[in-house]
Design an enzyme around this catalytic site. Structure first.
Site, PDB file in Angstrom:
ATOM      1  N   ALA A 155       0.844  -1.195   0.000  1.00 46.49           N
ATOM      2  CA  ALA A 155       0.000   0.000   0.000  1.00 46.49           C
ATOM      3  C   ALA A 155       0.877   1.242   0.000  1.00 46.49           C
ATOM      4  CB  ALA A 155      -0.898   0.034   1.241  1.00 46.49           C
ATOM      5  N   THR A 187      -5.838  -0.025   8.536  1.00 48.05           N
ATOM      6  CA  THR A 187      -5.405   1.011   9.470  1.00 48.05           C
ATOM      7  C   THR A 187      -6.583   1.562  10.263  1.00 48.05           C
ATOM      8  OG1 THR A 187      -4.494   3.267   9.569  1.00 48.05           O
ATOM      9  CG2 THR A 187      -5.628   2.659   7.569  1.00 48.05           C
ATOM     10  N   ASP A 188      -6.274   2.120  11.441  1.00 49.29           N
ATOM     11  CA  ASP A 188      -7.318   2.772  12.226  1.00 49.29           C
ATOM     12  C   ASP A 188      -7.754   4.097  11.607  1.00 49.29           C
ATOM     13  OD1 ASP A 188      -5.009   4.215  12.768  1.00 49.29           O
ATOM     14  OD2 ASP A 188      -5.117   3.999  14.947  1.00 49.29           O
ATOM     15  N   GLU A 189      -6.994   4.617  10.643  1.00 46.77           N
ATOM     16  CA  GLU A 189      -7.321   5.920  10.063  1.00 46.77           C
ATOM     17  C   GLU A 189      -8.611   5.901   9.253  1.00 46.77           C
ATOM     18  OE1 GLU A 189      -4.169   8.365   8.534  1.00 46.77           O
ATOM     19  OE2 GLU A 189      -2.655   7.094   9.469  1.00 46.77           O
ATOM     20  N   TYR A 240      -5.354   9.104   1.749  1.00 49.28           N
ATOM     21  CA  TYR A 240      -4.829   7.801   2.157  1.00 49.28           C
ATOM     22  C   TYR A 240      -5.891   6.988   2.889  1.00 49.28           C
ATOM     23  CZ  TYR A 240      -2.736   4.445   5.371  1.00 49.28           C
ATOM     24  OH  TYR A 240      -2.472   3.314   6.100  1.00 49.28           O
ATOM     25  N   LYS A 278      -7.756   3.395   1.794  1.00 48.95           N
ATOM     26  CA  LYS A 278      -7.760   2.176   2.605  1.00 48.95           C
ATOM     27  C   LYS A 278      -9.181   1.768   2.972  1.00 48.95           C
ATOM     28  CE  LYS A 278      -4.780   0.091   3.986  1.00 48.95           C
ATOM     29  NZ  LYS A 278      -4.067  -1.084   3.411  1.00 48.95           N
TER      30      LYS A 278
END
Length: 347
Positions: free
Chosen positions: A82, A128-130, A154, A158
């Site tokens: 990624a 990811t937690d984002e 980003y 994701k």
């Protein structure tokens, strides 16, 4: 049987492969495009192992991926590949869409084709937690059912890939698993991310730049703890399930910088009693900067018995020690293009 790891020359992927070769008696194929953050020096420890194979290639190259899956008894794909840096996604989002969204879609399709032809294959998607957006100071940490509210290109890319993974499980029955991790740190981390950037700049006599007021909060996870969680999820996770992986170590960025500086003060003291923390400076905040992330890992703890083993202060100490012991690795990757990008980003 063997596993296919995508993006295995990057930070988390290379740590995963090194641990896998050391701890698991099963071959691994590493498919990596070797972009700026991919570094084969991360894998010198295992390159001579008969259980390790490196293939340079892009997950967008469907012929290469299909050939690998057909030519080996691949029982699982562990998908790290990624584009992952928020700052770079702000200045160039197109590549994030191509790699993170289109690349994941094509990888899923290739896995589905083999699975429909009778190949027993699992697909572990490392996210990811984002994707969950930003938390207020008093909000509870993210859980697996938290709503998706991505705030950067980003994070949006994701989030899109997460939805594709879930859809392939729901629509076709492909055995998929997704993990959401908090901020990782540890050895072999490319120094555009906060902790290795702080170490590199501090030891180079440069400013230690923090965005805005430096009070943004992240939950920090030592990379070996993350890799151990991924091995457990791959082995025993329930297909179609997502698992959160957090380090239970929320820290403001300014606290992180001071912890790094304190470790450097102990391990490589400056002259006349000065502290590396004197080099900390605040710079203009980046657009859409999330204020706080925090991960609730209760599900992973209860179902698979995982818990982080590394506390933050000790983990930072180990990380600083690794970077101080490997100046050649740092010098080799901090090339002119890297320096130019850092100068533009933090000017």
């Amino acid at each position: 049987m063997t596993i296919l790891v995508t993006g295995g020359a990057g930070f988390i992927g290379s740590n995963f492969i090194r641990d896998w070769i050391d701890l698991v008696n099963e071959p691994v194929i590493n498919l990596d495009k070797l972009t700026y953050a991919g570094n084969l020096d991360n894998l010198r420890h295992v390159e001579a192992s008969p259980r390790y194979t490196f293939v340079q290639g892009d997950i967008l190259d469907t012929d290469r991926v299909r050939s690998l899956l057909a030519g080996h008894e691949v029982r699982a794909i562990v998908h790290f590949a990624a584009e992952s840096h928020v700052d770079r996604s702000i200045t160039g989002p197109d590549q994030f869409v191509q790699t993170n969204v289109v690349g994941t879609a094509q990888l899923l399709q290739a896995a589905l084709e083999r699975w429909q032809h009778g190949q027993n294959i699992r697909f572990l998607h490392v996210s990811t937690d984002e994707v969950f957006g930003s938390l207020e100071p008093d909000d509870p940490p993210f859980v697996e059912s938290s709503p998706y509210l991505p705030n950067s290109p980003y994070a949006a890319s994701k989030a899109a890939s997460d939805h594709l993974v879930r859809a392939y499980g729901q629509t076709y029955g492909l055995p998929v698993l997704t993990t959401h991790c908090s901020n990782n740190y540890g050895p072999h981390h490319f120094p555009e991310k906060l902790i290795p950037l702080l170490i590199h700049n501090a030891t180079s006599g440069k400013d230690l730049p923090l965005y805005g007021d430096g009070r943004q909060v992240r939950d920090w996870l030592y990379v070996s703890d993350h890799c151990r969680a991924l091995r457990l999820v791959l082995a025993d996770g329930q297909p179609g399930t997502t698992y959160n992986i957090g380090g239970n170590a929320e820290r403001q960025n300014i606290e992180v910088a001071r912890t790094v500086c304190a470790a450097l003060d102990r391990q490589q003291p400056l002259e006349r009693g000065r502290s590396y923390s004197d080099q900390i400076v605040l710079v203009r905040d980046r657009p859409g900067h999330d204020r706080r992330y925090a991960i609730n890992s209760t599900k992973l703890r209860n179902e698979l018995g995982w818990a982080p083993l590394e506390n933050f202060d000790d983990g930072i100490g180990k990380t600083v020690q690794w970077y101080l012991s490997h100046p050649g690795w740092v010098e080799a990757i901090t090339s002119g293009t890297y320096r130019d990008w850092i100068a533009r980003q933090y000017s």
